[in-house]
Design a protein around this motif. Structure first.
Motif, PDB file in Angstrom:
ATOM      1  N   TYR A 118      -6.115   7.011   3.770  1.00 50.99           N
ATOM      2  CA  TYR A 118      -5.158   6.659   2.717  1.00 50.99           C
ATOM      3  C   TYR A 118      -5.535   7.286   1.378  1.00 50.99           C
ATOM      4  CZ  TYR A 118      -2.215   3.526  -0.175  1.00 50.99           C
ATOM      5  OH  TYR A 118      -1.290   3.005  -1.062  1.00 50.99           O
ATOM      6  N   MET A 119      -6.812   7.275   1.062  1.00 54.15           N
ATOM      7  CA  MET A 119      -7.260   7.704  -0.262  1.00 54.15           C
ATOM      8  C   MET A 119      -7.539   9.202  -0.362  1.00 54.15           C
ATOM      9  SD  MET A 119      -7.579   5.026  -2.424  1.00 54.15           S
ATOM     10  CE  MET A 119      -8.919   5.396  -3.549  1.00 54.15           C
ATOM     11  N   ALA A 137      -4.988  12.293 -12.453  1.00 55.86           N
ATOM     12  CA  ALA A 137      -3.956  12.114 -11.436  1.00 55.86           C
ATOM     13  C   ALA A 137      -4.393  11.084 -10.405  1.00 55.86           C
ATOM     14  CB  ALA A 137      -3.646  13.443 -10.756  1.00 55.86           C
ATOM     15  N   MET A 138      -5.654  11.180  -9.971  1.00 49.34           N
ATOM     16  CA  MET A 138      -6.173  10.233  -8.991  1.00 49.34           C
ATOM     17  C   MET A 138      -6.111   8.813  -9.527  1.00 49.34           C
ATOM     18  SD  MET A 138      -7.362  10.181  -5.908  1.00 49.34           S
ATOM     19  CE  MET A 138      -8.030   8.907  -4.844  1.00 49.34           C
ATOM     20  N   PHE A 139      -6.438   8.662 -10.783  1.00 52.38           N
ATOM     21  CA  PHE A 139      -6.396   7.329 -11.397  1.00 52.38           C
ATOM     22  C   PHE A 139      -4.971   6.800 -11.448  1.00 52.38           C
ATOM     23  CE2 PHE A 139      -6.348   4.399 -15.059  1.00 52.38           C
ATOM     24  CZ  PHE A 139      -7.311   3.501 -14.628  1.00 52.38           C
ATOM     25  N   MET A 140      -4.010   7.678 -11.712  1.00 49.26           N
ATOM     26  CA  MET A 140      -2.620   7.233 -11.723  1.00 49.26           C
ATOM     27  C   MET A 140      -2.163   6.775 -10.339  1.00 49.26           C
ATOM     28  SD  MET A 140      -0.354   9.434 -14.423  1.00 49.26           S
ATOM     29  CE  MET A 140       0.987   8.260 -14.267  1.00 49.26           C
ATOM     30  N   PHE A 141      -2.644   7.442  -9.300  1.00 47.71           N
ATOM     31  CA  PHE A 141      -2.342   6.955  -7.950  1.00 47.71           C
ATOM     32  C   PHE A 141      -2.903   5.549  -7.758  1.00 47.71           C
ATOM     33  CE2 PHE A 141      -1.839  11.529  -6.685  1.00 47.71           C
ATOM     34  CZ  PHE A 141      -0.575  11.400  -6.126  1.00 47.71           C
ATOM     35  N   MET A 142      -4.152   5.353  -8.163  1.00 44.15           N
ATOM     36  CA  MET A 142      -4.818   4.069  -7.955  1.00 44.15           C
ATOM     37  C   MET A 142      -4.138   2.918  -8.688  1.00 44.15           C
ATOM     38  SD  MET A 142      -8.842   5.042  -8.252  1.00 44.15           S
ATOM     39  CE  MET A 142      -9.585   6.378  -7.332  1.00 44.15           C
ATOM     40  N   VAL A 143      -3.604   3.194  -9.879  1.00 42.71           N
ATOM     41  CA  VAL A 143      -3.026   2.111 -10.684  1.00 42.71           C
ATOM     42  C   VAL A 143      -1.522   1.987 -10.498  1.00 42.71           C
ATOM     43  CG1 VAL A 143      -4.852   2.346 -12.411  1.00 42.71           C
ATOM     44  CG2 VAL A 143      -2.679   3.536 -12.769  1.00 42.71           C
ATOM     45  N   PHE A 145       1.964   0.748  -8.986  1.00 46.27           N
ATOM     46  CA  PHE A 145       2.351  -0.632  -8.717  1.00 46.27           C
ATOM     47  C   PHE A 145       2.068  -1.084  -7.284  1.00 46.27           C
ATOM     48  CE2 PHE A 145       6.034  -3.435  -7.424  1.00 46.27           C
ATOM     49  CZ  PHE A 145       5.440  -4.604  -7.856  1.00 46.27           C
ATOM     50  N   SER A 146       2.431  -0.297  -6.290  1.00 45.94           N
ATOM     51  CA  SER A 146       2.295  -0.724  -4.899  1.00 45.94           C
ATOM     52  C   SER A 146       1.152  -0.034  -4.160  1.00 45.94           C
ATOM     53  CB  SER A 146       3.612  -0.483  -4.146  1.00 45.94           C
ATOM     54  OG  SER A 146       4.631  -1.330  -4.629  1.00 45.94           O
ATOM     55  N   PHE A 147       0.296   0.687  -4.868  1.00 44.82           N
ATOM     56  CA  PHE A 147      -0.747   1.460  -4.193  1.00 44.82           C
ATOM     57  C   PHE A 147      -1.685   0.549  -3.399  1.00 44.82           C
ATOM     58  CE2 PHE A 147      -4.832   3.706  -3.936  1.00 44.82           C
ATOM     59  CZ  PHE A 147      -4.405   4.906  -3.397  1.00 44.82           C
ATOM     60  N   TRP A 148      -2.154  -0.516  -4.006  1.00 48.33           N
ATOM     61  CA  TRP A 148      -3.050  -1.433  -3.311  1.00 48.33           C
ATOM     62  C   TRP A 148      -2.335  -2.084  -2.129  1.00 48.33           C
ATOM     63  CZ3 TRP A 148      -8.062  -2.889  -2.960  1.00 48.33           C
ATOM     64  CH2 TRP A 148      -8.334  -4.099  -2.338  1.00 48.33           C
ATOM     65  N   PRO A 326       3.198   9.142  -9.686  1.00 48.61           N
ATOM     66  CA  PRO A 326       2.095   9.720 -10.468  1.00 48.61           C
ATOM     67  C   PRO A 326       2.214  11.227 -10.633  1.00 48.61           C
ATOM     68  CG  PRO A 326       1.262   8.123  -8.904  1.00 48.61           C
ATOM     69  CD  PRO A 326       2.709   8.336  -8.556  1.00 48.61           C
ATOM     70  N   ALA A 327       2.615  11.918  -9.565  1.00 50.21           N
ATOM     71  CA  ALA A 327       2.756  13.374  -9.633  1.00 50.21           C
ATOM     72  C   ALA A 327       3.917  13.770 -10.527  1.00 50.21           C
ATOM     73  CB  ALA A 327       2.945  13.944  -8.234  1.00 50.21           C
TER      74      ALA A 327
END
Length: 364
Positions: A118-119, A137-143, A145-148, A326-327
């Motif tokens: 996934y990561m 960019a990676m941080f934006m993926f992590m934060v 809304f529904s990433f977790w 994020p992208a």
């Protein structure tokens, strides 16, 4: 590994760790230039450390109902471990991967493998298109809304979207890209929606058309209501589970959490990426082929979600476009010179982006 953390605090802890990292980014943006070598070296180390932590923290979670479908994956895994017959009729790649893994590892090993799958594509995508600035960019993926949620609950869906991102890493090698699109589809059949959106936006390269499609979807959804969900559920591409998400017509799906009605809050969240794309393409004249293609894919996939927004489980369709946010938002800011004090403006943007996630998942 993290069993010592009370499960009721587990999710909030990771969001607060991300909040701390966000504050570091904002403070850095007000003191240093984004090209500062010391800052870049610091964020390289922080980025790798945070990525490894998130992979382990997500993968080593407890088997608990607070993590949604994690308990259902555990039930299926136990059936496979017992040697009982397990019929596979959909999402073949994911289910056969689970079946194979059940022969060589525990459920925790399998969940950890899913976390890696996934990561890592998010990391590879960030490295490919953001270079030295990959961490942002990676941080934006992590934060997001529904990433977790799609790392611990809708795992099949999440893995499908990650395989889609991995496919985009090979944008210049079409045969490999489309092969990986196939992988994403067989992880979760719902990926047919962003794949179709990608193909359409590649055939007709007109960002104005994408924008019009997205805008038209709003009044059409308001006027049509649940009729759109019924219409799409009756089309041939919708397999049984997808039909259930659209219609909410069985107890299997009614046991899952969702909120119904026209979600104006989610629409505004989705609109942030559309507004960003509109601004960068039409106001700042960004004509980057890949970015325009990405923007079109997002608009079409998100328009589909808007049409079925009143469905009982439309959140399952929202992520089929949200994973690209994020992208769409960050790509131009780390590829082109757009503003003076660009790093500071990015700090503000990522703060607002994360605050929606934090508010919806921690405060509410």
């Amino acid at each position: 590994m993290f069993d010592w953390i009370p499960v009721e605090f587990y999710i909030a802890i990771q969001y607060n760790i991300l909040l701390l990292v966000l504050l570091i980014i904002i403070a850095n943006s007000w003191v240093y230039d984004v090209r500062d070598q010391q800052s870049l070296q610091f964020f390289q180390i922080l980025g790798v450390s945070l990525t490894v932590f998130m992979i382990l923290y997500m993968g080593q979670r407890q088997i608990n109902y607070r993590f949604g479908d994690t308990v259902n994956y555990n039930k299926a895994y136990k059936i496979m471990l017992s040697g009982e017959s397990f019929k596979i009729e959909k999402d073949y790649l994911f289910n056969y991967m689970m079946l194979y893994c059940s022969k060589i590892m525990s459920i925790h090993g399998f969940l950890q493998l899913c976390s890696v799958l996934y990561m890592v594509p998010c990391y590879l995508f960030s490295k490919k298109y953001f270079g030295n600035y990959w961490f942002f960019a990676m941080f934006m993926f992590m934060v997001s809304f529904s990433f977790w949620a799609y790392g611990v609950n809708g795992v099949r869906n999440g893995l499908g979207t990650s395989m889609f991102l991995l496919a985009l890493v090979f944008y210049q090698r079409k045969w490999l890209m489309y092969a990986l699109f196939g992988v994403s589809y067989f992880m979760h059949a719902s990926l047919v929606i962003p794949i179709a959106a990608f193909i359409v936006s590649g055939l007709y390269k007109n960002p104005k058309a994408y924008l019009v499609i997205w805008l038209l979807a709003i009044p059409l959804s308001l006027a049509g209501g649940s009729a759109w969900s019924t219409f799409f559920a009756n089309l041939g591409f919708a397999e049984d589970r997808t039909q259930g998400y659209l219609t909410g017509g069985s107890e299997e799906y009614n046991n899952q959490f969702s909120q119904t009605g026209f979600r104006w809050d989610f629409l505004l969240y989705s609109a942030s990426a559309v507004v960003a794309g509109w601004y960068f393409i039409f106001k700042k004249n960004i004509t980057d082929k890949f970015y325009v293609h990405l923007f079109g894919t997002y608009c079409i996939a998100n328009a589909f979600w808007i049409l079925v927004i009143t469905a009982a489980f439309s959140n399952r369709f929202a992520y089929l476009s949200w994973f690209l946010m994020p992208a769409v938002i960050a790509y131009p800011m780390f590829r082109y010179k757009i503003w003076d004090n660009q790093y500071k403006i990015f700090g503000v943007i990522i703060f607002l982006y994360f605050m929606f996630t934090y508010f919806m998942n921690v405060i509410l």
